[in-house]
Write an enzyme that holds these catalytic residues in place. Sequence first.
Site, mmCIF file in Angstrom:
data_model
loop_
_atom_site.group_PDB
_atom_site.id
_atom_site.type_symbol
_atom_site.label_atom_id
_atom_site.label_comp_id
_atom_site.label_asym_id
_atom_site.label_seq_id
_atom_site.Cartn_x
_atom_site.Cartn_y
_atom_site.Cartn_z
ATOM 1 N N GLY B 19 -0.227 -4.890 9.701
ATOM 2 C CA GLY B 19 0.129 -4.102 8.512
ATOM 3 C C GLY B 19 1.093 -3.190 9.094
ATOM 4 N N GLY B 24 -0.320 1.516 9.260
ATOM 5 C CA GLY B 24 0.371 1.102 10.651
ATOM 6 C C GLY B 24 1.346 1.997 11.057
ATOM 7 N N LEU B 52 8.002 6.321 1.525
ATOM 8 C CA LEU B 52 8.440 7.151 2.370
ATOM 9 C C LEU B 52 7.971 8.773 2.673
ATOM 10 C CD1 LEU B 52 12.643 6.818 1.647
ATOM 11 C CD2 LEU B 52 11.194 5.692 3.373
ATOM 12 N N ASN B 53 7.015 8.770 1.488
ATOM 13 C CA ASN B 53 6.170 10.122 1.332
ATOM 14 C C ASN B 53 5.173 10.033 2.671
ATOM 15 O OD1 ASN B 53 4.309 8.375 0.299
ATOM 16 N ND2 ASN B 53 3.261 10.317 -0.314
ATOM 17 N N LYS B 67 9.489 -3.970 7.243
ATOM 18 C CA LYS B 67 8.754 -2.692 7.725
ATOM 19 C C LYS B 67 8.323 -2.995 9.308
ATOM 20 C CE LYS B 67 6.334 -1.409 3.842
ATOM 21 N NZ LYS B 67 5.089 -0.868 3.018
ATOM 22 N N CYS B 168 -12.895 -10.310 -25.276
ATOM 23 C CA CYS B 168 -12.843 -9.682 -26.542
ATOM 24 C C CYS B 168 -12.779 -8.076 -26.644
ATOM 25 C CB CYS B 168 -14.157 -10.034 -27.372
ATOM 26 S SG CYS B 168 -15.525 -9.677 -26.396
#
Lengths: 213, 609
Positions: B19, B24, B52-53, B67, B168
Site C-alpha cells: 500500500g 503508505g 493529494l490532501n 502510486k 424489503c
Amino acid sequence: MDGEELTEQETALYDRQIRVWGADAQRRLSKAHILVSGMKGAVSEFCKNIVLAGVSSLTLVDDRIATEEALSANFLIPPDETVYGGKTLAELCCNSLKDFNPMVRVSVEKGDLSSFGGEFFDKFDVVVVSCCSIATKKMINEKCRKLLKRVAFYTVDCRDSCGEIFVDLHHHRFSKKKLEETIECELLYPSIEWVYYSYSGCQFSNELYLLIH
Amino acid sequence: MASQQQLTTIKGAKVLMVGAGGIGCELLKTLALSGFQDIHIIDMDTIEVSNLNRQFLFRQSHVGQSKAKVAREAILKFRPHINISPYHANVKDPDFNVDFFKQFNVVLNGLDNLDARRHVNRLCLAAEVPLVESGTTGFLGQVTVHVKGRTECYECQPKPAPKTYPVCTITSTPSKFVHCIVWAKDLLFAKLFGDKNQGNDLNVRSTDDASSSEHAEDVFERRKDEEIEQYGRRIYDHVFGYNIELALSNEETWKNRNRPKPIYSSDTLPNGLAQQNGNMDKNYATDDPSSVSAMASLGMKNPQDIWSLMENTRIFLEAFKLFFVKREKEIGNLTFDKDDQLAVEFVTASANIRASSFGIPLHSLFEAKGIAGNIVHAVATTNAIIAGLIVIEAIKVLQNDTKNYSELVFFVVEHLAPCVLYLMLAAPECDICHVEPHEARAPNGRCVVPVDPFENLAMFVSEVLSELPSPITSGTAVTVEDLKQELTCNINIKHREEFDEEKEPDGMLLSGWTQASPEEKDDNKSVGNGVGASDASKTAPVEVDKNDEMGSGSGKKRKLPEVSEAAVQDCSNVNDKSINHKRLELVEDDDDFLMLDEEPGIYKKKKLQ
C-alpha cells in the site's frame, strides 16, 4: 458564519478532510496565517500537515545555515550539498513546502524572532516556536497574549524518544455537540511562564485542539 | 535516537510495504528517515486528486500515474541512496507467492480493504514473516503486530462484516437515508443505465404478481419516438408515484409505519417551469462526457446545499436527460462510480425524492456521495502518527524484542481521552493460523475441522463423522467455510438410518434454501417509523439445486430454520470468550479534558442556555 464558499478546486482537493472536520472549518483554515520558527524534525512534520490542510499562509523563520546534520530528520531539505550549501533552513524548507499545496502561500521571514514586536505577531493566527531558549519562548508568548486579537501559541521540541508540546489558546471559546444539544464551552489557558514557574521543570501537556478560530 | 545495534538491524533489513496511499506515503517517508535501505512496495492504484490532501509524495501533475512508482521517486529526492522496488500490481497476484514473501524480514500493511488484509495475513503466516498491520479513518487509527506462533494473527479476532440491508427495507420500507441511497444506486440507476440482463428488485410486488412483472418490463424501456423529457417524467412518476401507490395498497405493511406519499412530477415541477430546466448549452459546449453535469447545467454550484424537492426533481430530470443525450453509448454498461459526477447527481436526486416520500431527511450531494461511494474520511496527521508507530513496532520486531512488542494495539482517539490500550496475549484459537490436519479444538461445543481440499479430502471423507475428535451427530450444527471464507454454509445434521438406494444414492440428502441477501444482524432498534425490524424481513425464495455440493455455488448463506442459527450464534459468542484477551483501559469521562490533578482552578466549563 462566513459568506464565502470554497472554490471547486478546494472542494475537490480537500474532500476527504472536509468529511472529517466540515466545510466551515475548512473555510476558516483557508483564512488562517501561521508563523513557524525553528525548522527541525517535528516542526517540519507540522509544516507539512498544516500546508496539506490548506491554510492561507505559512511563514518560516530560521536563519541557521543548513548542515549535513540538519538533513537527518528533516525530509524537506534536499540532500545534495551543491543545492543546500549556503542556504538557510527556512529557505530550503520553504522551497519544498510550496510544492505540497500550491494554494498555500509559503514564505520566509529573516531576523531574530525575539526582537520582533507585537505588531509583527498580530499578523498571524497561530505561532509555533521550537529550538530556542525558555526566555525566548516566554517573551514571545507574552507578546502574543498582550494582543487584542487571539493569537494561538505553541512550542514543540523533540529529543531522542521524548517530545514535548505546550499549547496556549488564551481564552478559548468553542461549541461542543452532545447528542442533540450544543454546549458552549470556555477554557482559560495559562502562560508558559506561569507553567514553568509552577512546575519548575516538569513537562506539561495541554490538550491539542484543531486550530479553529 | 536508535542504538548502534538498532541501526545495524535497520540497515540490513528487507521490508515489504503493501500500500502506497495514506499510510503508505507517511510510512515510506518515516522508514527512509529512520535509516531503512531496502524497501519493496506494492500498490495497484493510480493517483487521484482527492489523494493529494494527505498523500504528500504526490502532486497534481502525477494524477493518473502509479502510486508505488511516484512514491519511490519522491523519496529518492531526499534519500537518493535507498533501494526502493515499486510494484504497480495487485498484492493478490500469484507472483506474490510464499517464496516472494519469504525474502522479507517484516511486512508492513497500509491497505484499505479487508480482503487484501486477509490475503497478506495468510501469506505472512505461510512464509513465517512478521506482519505489522494498521488502519486509519478520520482521527482514529491502530497498529497491531502479528508474529506466527507468538501472537494472534490478523484473523484471530473476527472483523465486522460490511453492512447490508434486507431487500424489503430497500424496496418497500426505507427508514434511513442510506436505504434510499442503496435503492437509488443499486436498483434505479442499475435498472436504467446498467446491465439490462441483471435481475432487479425495483418493482414492489403487489398482490397482483402476474400482471406486474410483465408490466414492469415495458415501463423502463423508452417508447418509440418518446421525447426525452417525457420519458424522464414518465419514469419519475412511475417510481415515485405509481410504485408508491401500489405499495400503499398493501395495508399490512403500513399498520405500524408512516405511510409514504406518492410524488408526481406535475406537482413538484409543473410543465411551465420545466421549460427553463437546464441550460444545455453549458454541456453542449464540451464533448467530454466526464465533465457533463446536471448541476452545472442548472447553475447549482454548491455540493453542500440541501436541495428542495423541486430542485431534486430538476436535477433528476436533467441528469436523466444528459445521460441519454450525451452518454448514450454507455447506457446499458454503466455501474455507479463515485467519481462520475452525473451518476452521483442522479443518485442523490433520486435518493432525496424517495426520502421525501418517506419522510426521511434530505441530504446534500456531498453527503450522498460519501454514503453511496463508501468514502473514507481521512486527514494527513492520523496517518503520520500511525506511520510513526508502525516503524517503532517494526524495529522491535526486527530486533526480536519479544518482551516489548507483539501485544500492543494502540488506538489513537481524538481529544486524547479516552485512550484505550489493548493487550492481546497469545494463545489464539483461530482457524487461520492453526491449520493442522485433523486437529480440532472444541472449546465448549465449537468444533473446527480444517480440511485442505487438495490434500486431506480423501482421508477426511473416509472418516465417520461421529468419530471425529468433536463428534458430529444428529442435532449438531455444522458450519462449512472455504479457505478464503467467502462461502459459508450452515448445516443442521439429522440422522436417518435408511436411505432409498434409487432416489437417494448418496446416502445423504441436502435440502434447504439460500437467502437473496443476508439478514441484517443488529436490527433491533426502531428507527423513524417506529417499527421493530424482525417482522420486516421476508426472504425471497430461491430454487435450491439439490446437487449443489457443500461450499460451492453462489456464495450466499444457506439457512435452515432457527435451530441452526441459534447454534452458530452460541458458538461464536463462546469463541469470543475463549480468546485470551486482557484489556487495560485509561478511562476518562467523555466530558472532561485531560488536565493534571494539581491543576489550579483555572479550568472552567460553562453551559450556556
